[in-house]
Design a protein around this motif. Structure first.
Motif, PDB file in Angstrom:
ATOM      1  N   SER A   3      49.921 -18.247 103.578  1.00 44.60           N
ATOM      2  CA  SER A   3      48.989 -17.303 102.991  1.00 44.60           C
ATOM      3  C   SER A   3      47.564 -17.824 103.165  1.00 44.60           C
ATOM      4  O   SER A   3      47.228 -18.896 102.691  1.00 44.60           O
ATOM      5  N   GLU A   4      46.753 -17.051 103.866  1.00 42.68           N
ATOM      6  CA  GLU A   4      45.363 -17.442 104.117  1.00 42.68           C
ATOM      7  C   GLU A   4      44.426 -16.306 103.751  1.00 42.68           C
ATOM      8  O   GLU A   4      44.722 -15.144 103.977  1.00 42.68           O
ATOM      9  N   TYR A   5      43.284 -16.671 103.170  1.00 39.38           N
ATOM     10  CA  TYR A   5      42.229 -15.724 102.849  1.00 39.38           C
ATOM     11  C   TYR A   5      40.921 -16.420 103.163  1.00 39.38           C
ATOM     12  O   TYR A   5      40.807 -17.631 102.966  1.00 39.38           O
ATOM     13  N   LYS A   6      39.934 -15.696 103.668  1.00 40.54           N
ATOM     14  CA  LYS A   6      38.678 -16.375 103.972  1.00 40.54           C
ATOM     15  C   LYS A   6      37.472 -15.531 103.583  1.00 40.54           C
ATOM     16  O   LYS A   6      37.536 -14.298 103.579  1.00 40.54           O
ATOM     17  N   GLU A  37      37.745 -13.986  94.950  1.00 44.78           N
ATOM     18  CA  GLU A  37      37.879 -12.896  95.921  1.00 44.78           C
ATOM     19  C   GLU A  37      39.327 -12.716  96.368  1.00 44.78           C
ATOM     20  O   GLU A  37      39.785 -11.599  96.593  1.00 44.78           O
ATOM     21  N   PHE A  38      40.057 -13.818  96.484  1.00 45.62           N
ATOM     22  CA  PHE A  38      41.473 -13.743  96.837  1.00 45.62           C
ATOM     23  C   PHE A  38      42.248 -12.978  95.762  1.00 45.62           C
ATOM     24  O   PHE A  38      43.004 -12.054  96.066  1.00 45.62           O
ATOM     25  N   SER A  41      41.430  -9.340  95.920  1.00 47.46           N
ATOM     26  CA  SER A  41      42.065  -8.659  97.055  1.00 47.46           C
ATOM     27  C   SER A  41      43.510  -8.270  96.739  1.00 47.46           C
ATOM     28  O   SER A  41      44.064  -7.375  97.361  1.00 47.46           O
ATOM     29  N   HIS A  79      38.107 -21.116 104.108  1.00 44.24           N
ATOM     30  CA  HIS A  79      39.483 -20.652 104.270  1.00 44.24           C
ATOM     31  C   HIS A  79      40.280 -21.124 103.058  1.00 44.24           C
ATOM     32  O   HIS A  79      40.332 -22.319 102.780  1.00 44.24           O
TER      33      HIS A  79
END
Length: 121
Positions: A3-6, A37-38, A41, A79
């Motif tokens: 799981s990645e969010y940037k 922000e993650f 989202s 990231h």
């Protein structure tokens, strides 16, 4: 790490020291901004007030290893990776990267935060 969010941020003057280098503490604020922000989202919030209860995600561990300075006005990509999910805790790993002309990537820092779900009556 699947799981990645940037997010991207530009270093503001107030986040720097007198030499124009980003202060070490600002890295923790950037990690929290990416985490916020993650959660957003996913349609979640870090603080939730429902039915006379407050649910939150306080930090129980945080660290950051610095490799290269960031300066006033530079843009950095943060990231966020979900490293581990437990019953009431999440471990996040963060990579700070800066892209320069020609497409080169500079590794700025790596960080980790462990946060737990807590309730307050």
């Amino acid at each position: 790490m699947e799981s990645e969010y940037k997010i991207r941020r530009r270093v503001e003057f107030a986040e720097t020291d007198m030499a124009g280098i980003m202060h070490f503490s600002s890295f923790f604020r950037y990690m929290e901004a990416a985490e916020t922000e993650f959660f957003r989202s996913l349609g979640l919030t870090l603080i939730d007030r429902t039915k006379n209860q407050i649910y939150g995600w306080p930090r129980v561990r945080a660290k950051c290893d610095y490799h290269h300075p960031l300066r006033f006005g530079e843009e950095v990509e943060i990231h966020l990776y979900v490293k581990e999910i437990k019953i009431r805790a999440i471990n996040f790993f963060f990579r700070f990267r800066r892209y320069v002309d020609g497409g080169d990537i500079i590794a700025i820092a790596n960080g980790e935060i462990t946060t737990v779900c807590a309730t307050v009556n």
